[in-house]
Design an enzyme around this catalytic site. Structure first.
Site, PDB file in Angstrom:
ATOM      1  N   GLU A  17       0.680  -1.175   0.092  1.00  0.00           N
ATOM      2  CA  GLU A  17       0.029  -0.074  -0.080  1.00  0.00           C
ATOM      3  C   GLU A  17       0.723   1.345  -0.030  1.00  0.00           C
ATOM      4  OE1 GLU A  17      -3.701  -0.781   2.643  1.00  0.00           O
ATOM      5  OE2 GLU A  17      -2.302  -2.337   2.905  1.00  0.00           O
ATOM      6  N   SER A  25      18.078   4.826  -2.785  1.00  0.00           N
ATOM      7  CA  SER A  25      16.921   3.646  -2.589  1.00  0.00           C
ATOM      8  C   SER A  25      17.062   3.207  -4.045  1.00  0.00           C
ATOM      9  CB  SER A  25      15.846   4.255  -2.111  1.00  0.00           C
ATOM     10  OG  SER A  25      14.716   3.363  -2.168  1.00  0.00           O
ATOM     11  N   GLU A  42      20.328 -10.340  -7.542  1.00  0.00           N
ATOM     12  CA  GLU A  42      20.488 -10.733  -6.171  1.00  0.00           C
ATOM     13  C   GLU A  42      19.100 -10.791  -5.558  1.00  0.00           C
ATOM     14  OE1 GLU A  42      22.657  -7.211  -4.738  1.00  0.00           O
ATOM     15  OE2 GLU A  42      24.234  -7.662  -6.175  1.00  0.00           O
ATOM     16  N   LYS A  62      16.294  -9.610  -3.162  1.00  0.00           N
ATOM     17  CA  LYS A  62      15.958  -8.539  -2.247  1.00  0.00           C
ATOM     18  C   LYS A  62      15.505  -8.735  -1.140  1.00  0.00           C
ATOM     19  CE  LYS A  62      14.083  -3.997  -2.602  1.00  0.00           C
ATOM     20  NZ  LYS A  62      13.580  -3.692  -1.436  1.00  0.00           N
ATOM     21  N   LYS A 103      21.048  -5.740 -11.201  1.00  0.00           N
ATOM     22  CA  LYS A 103      22.110  -4.670 -11.213  1.00  0.00           C
ATOM     23  C   LYS A 103      22.865  -4.579 -12.506  1.00  0.00           C
ATOM     24  CE  LYS A 103      22.443  -4.223  -6.060  1.00  0.00           C
ATOM     25  NZ  LYS A 103      23.124  -4.558  -5.070  1.00  0.00           N
ATOM     26  N   CYS A 120     -18.390 -26.717  22.800  1.00  0.00           N
ATOM     27  CA  CYS A 120     -19.676 -26.974  23.155  1.00  0.00           C
ATOM     28  C   CYS A 120     -19.846 -28.593  23.527  1.00  0.00           C
ATOM     29  CB  CYS A 120     -20.412 -26.571  21.495  1.00  0.00           C
ATOM     30  SG  CYS A 120     -21.996 -27.548  21.435  1.00  0.00           S
TER      31      CYS A 120
END
Ligand code: IVH
Length: 713
Positions: free
Chosen positions: A57, A104, A141, A143, A326, A462
């Site tokens: 989200e 990032s 790789e 993550k 990468k 029960c």
């Protein structure tokens, strides 16, 4: 794990579109709102380790803001949440300015987006003369879903460890990081190879098995449970007292270098030509580099790697939420450059989320075949890991209290390696003001008789044996594959026949014939004949299956098999006292008491006599050990553990097959385990433990061979 077709509309994009719909009337207002939301949730996640929304989200908010800024460039601001990373550091740790900013990654959520990134990279690569126009080499790789840290080694010694913080300034966590065994205090390089400065970046994480053990300890000590391994890793690393960090088995995967100068790397790292070489140096220096890392030629192979780990992420004993691709060549990396937030030479392919938030509409209680009353959550349906979740068990009264969930709460729903969805906990900030704690109902929702919870027991029951809900469950269980295996009598059919007054107890199944079934809706001549044939052949299922079918508390396939080895038939078993029962392998006093009580109850005598009269066999096929009729005792005295889903066996059938050959099938791997059998979606902890202990791991074919020959090789 089930995954959608490759070109399925990605969930995160779907979420972004959902958010975006209805909000275009005033793009500037929406952009401001998104920025505030992103900043708020980034602080909850990065700074407080207490996220209020699921990662997917959050990602959707960023994607929506990026789209909005893309179509309205005048709205973009330098501090926009679409460009900044993480959160500012907490005051209690000393700030550290990163020599090279910790950037990032841009995320992609679909094959289409991944290939769009790849195409751009290939186009730009073709224009760089020294790189040429061949297939671009890419390092792939996993993550890791942990916490990014930067480790600064000067002349081979670890001098500083810092979190990422906002990418420019992080927090000094050197004392805590020094307690992590995987991180060496000194680099293991020859003196001539040691760089003046080597900054190694990577992810601190908590292995899944350690996370589970930690939560067990937290619960036993009456402390708060952690929501997931990432939060517990972050919480463990950012402790004021390093002794607390030391008590948590954190680990580390290195995946990047920052500042580098001298030694084997050459001046300013000039001798390193590729990312793979940089990783190799880091590995040689004694830091753990993820062994799943692969260098591949071209984007198609890189995408293959993404798909592979999307389906196998739970094979690992650490959580991953995607794959990072990468560009290998460092010259090409430099040519591609970076935006203010992320490099263009790398991309994170994010897996569909396995954790979402949704509304807990109601807590209901279901009644099982032994009368156990199990609370479960009715949720606003939500897509988690490729399927829609609407219900999730809450197990028992204490679990509801432990998770702290209430009707009306926004809750986090997770699908772990298994297929069973779980309510992780509530989001406190989203609790309605008028919310009240949930109370376990006092009466059975089916028959309205009082529910009973005995002292010292977690479960509530029960105890009215006439309860219709219990009856349906008992009958459906009697007919199930693990018991008498009567195909065509599932829960729906049983409910129908109970309502028609045709099934009061399990013995009534044998009164069903074509004539009795004819007036029942949905039965054609053929389906009625098939059912009658299935009922007929179940008469000779044998003692073990019959015992399973009788719904005796604590008697599942494993115990039933053991009992059928020791007792020639149902009558011999019914006549045994608790001491004799307790002498059977795997039968303790609780089970012995339960079996004895079952055969002591008058109402059960009546059912047993009806079964006898109906010609149901009471004889044990297994009596006499390896004697006539039984399979060879290939596993005598050995323990074989099964994890995951096998194609040819249910879990009960696999266990029964092991026991029938003289073996045992405990629930966990220990040094005494002879073999671990692994099916689809296995438990990560079990496989990791077997690996660590050097225990043979078998697939299904190996299991079949083991049953036949007793060989694990
Ligand atoms: S490379 C400039 N590689 O993902 C490249 N990051 O969403 C910087 N992460 O901050 C990161 N596994 O915390 C990279 N193999 C991996 C990774 C990885 C996990 C984390 C890291 C980063 C975040 C970005």
């Amino acid at each position: 794990m089930t995954t959608g077709p490759a070109d399925e509309a990605p969930l995160v994009e779907g979420l972004a579109a959902e958010h975006a719909a209805g909000s275009h009337a005033d793009p500037a207002a929406r952009a401001a709102e998104l920025r505030a939301l992103i900043r708020y949730h980034a602080d909850r996640y990065h700074r407080d380790d207490a996220p209020e929304i699921a990662d997917a989200e959050y990602d959707a908010l960023v994607v929506e803001l990026q789209h909005l800024e893309g179509s309205h460039p005048e709205l973009a601001t330098p501090d926009s949440g679409s460009r900044t990373v993480g959160a500012a550091p907490l005051a209690q740790f000393v700030p550290v300015r990163h020599a090279v900013p910790m950037m990032s990654l841009d995320n992609v959520f679909s094959p289409k987006e991944f290939h769009a990134w790849g195409d751009r990279v290939e186009r730009l690569a073709a224009a760089v003369p020294e790189v040429g126009d061949g297939a671009v080499r890419v390092v792939c790789e996993p993550k890791i879903d942990g916490l990014a840290v930067s480790l600064r080694y000067e002349r081979g010694r670890l001098v500083q460890a810092a979190t990422r913080g906002d990418g420019t300034t992080g927090e000094d966590v050197t004392a805590n990081v020094a307690t992590i065994r995987a991180i060496p205090a000194r680099l293991a390089l020859d003196p001539g190879d040691v760089p003046e400065v080597l900054e190694v970046r990577g992810e601190v994480y908590l292995p899944v098995s350690a996370f589970e053990a930690l939560n067990r300890r937290q619960a036993a000590a009456g402390l708060r449970r952690f929501a997931n391994p990432r939060n517990s890793a972050a919480g463990s690393l950012r402790q004021k007292d390093p002794a607390v960090t030391a008590s948590r088995p954190l680990s580390f995967w290195a995946y990047q270098i920052g500042e580098v100068d001298g030694g084997a790397a050459g001046p300013r790292g000039a001798r390193l030509g590729s990312h793979a070489e940089a990783l190799e140096l880091v590995r040689r220096a004694g830091l753990p580099v993820n062994p799943e890392t692969r260098t591949v030629d071209g984007l198609a192979a890189a995408y293959e790697f993404c798909r592979h780990w999307q389906d196998h992420r739970h094979d690992l004993d650490y959580e991953i939420d995607g794959v990072v691709a990468k560009v290998n060549d460092l010259a090409l990396q430099r040519a591609l450059g970076a935006t203010s937030r992320a490099p263009r030479w790398a991309i994170a392919y994010k897996f569909p989320p396995e954790e979402r938030t949704t509304l807990l509409e109601e807590i209901l209680v279901s009644i099982g075949r032994t009368g156990r009353a199990t609370p479960y959550a009715k949720l606003t349906p939500v897509a988690v890991a490729g399927s829609t979740v609407e219900y999730a068990t809450l197990h028992n009264e204490d679990q509801v209290a432990g998770k702290g969930v209430r009707p009306g709460d926004t809750v986090i729903v997770r699908k772990a390696g298994d297929v069973i969805p779980e309510v992780v906990g509530a989001v406190p900030a989203r609790r309605p003001a008028d919310s009240v704690p949930w109370r376990f109902p006092e009466r059975c929702p089916s028959c309205a008789s009082p529910l009973v919870r005995l002292d010292g027991e977690a479960d509530t029951y029960c105890v009215n044996l006439e309860c219709a809900a219990q009856r349906v469950q008992r009958l459906a269980h009697f007919c199930s594959r693990t018991a008498m295996d009567i195909e065509g009598l599932g829960e729906q059919r049983v409910t129908q026949l109970v309502a028609a007054g045709m099934l009061a107890d399990v013995a009534d199944v044998y009164a069903l014939d074509a004539r009795a079934l004819a007036p029942i809706e949905g039965f054609g001549e053929l389906s009625a004949a098939n059912l009658v044939a299935a009922i007929e052949s179940s008469r000779s299922a044998g003692l073990a299956r019959l015992l399973v079918g009788l719904s005796i508390r604590h008697v599942g396939s494993t115990v039933a098999e053991q009992l059928s080895v020791h007792f020639a038939d149902l009558d011999a078993l019914a006549a045994a006292d608790e001491t004799r029962l307790g002498a059977v392998d795997g039968v303790g006093s609780v089970i012995a008491q339960s079996v004895h009580a079952f055969f002591g109850a008058t109402r059960n005598h009546a059912v047993i006599e009806k079964l006898r009269a109906a010609g149901v066999s009471f004889a044990s096929a297994r009596h006499g050990g390896s004697g006539e009729g039984g399979p060879a005792q290939t596993l005598a005295g050995r323990s074989v553990v099964v994890t995951g889903t096998l194609e040819g066996f249910t879990r009960e059938e696999a266990e029964a097959a092991i026991i029938a050959r003289g073996g045992k099938s405990p629930g966990s791997v220990s040094a005494k385990t002879a073999a671990l059998v692994v099916g689809a979606d296995p438990g990560a902890a079990k496989t990791a433990r077997a690996d660590a202990l050097g225990i043979p791991v078998l697939d299904e074919a190996g299991f079949v061979r083991l049953l036949e020959t007793g060989e694990t090789g």
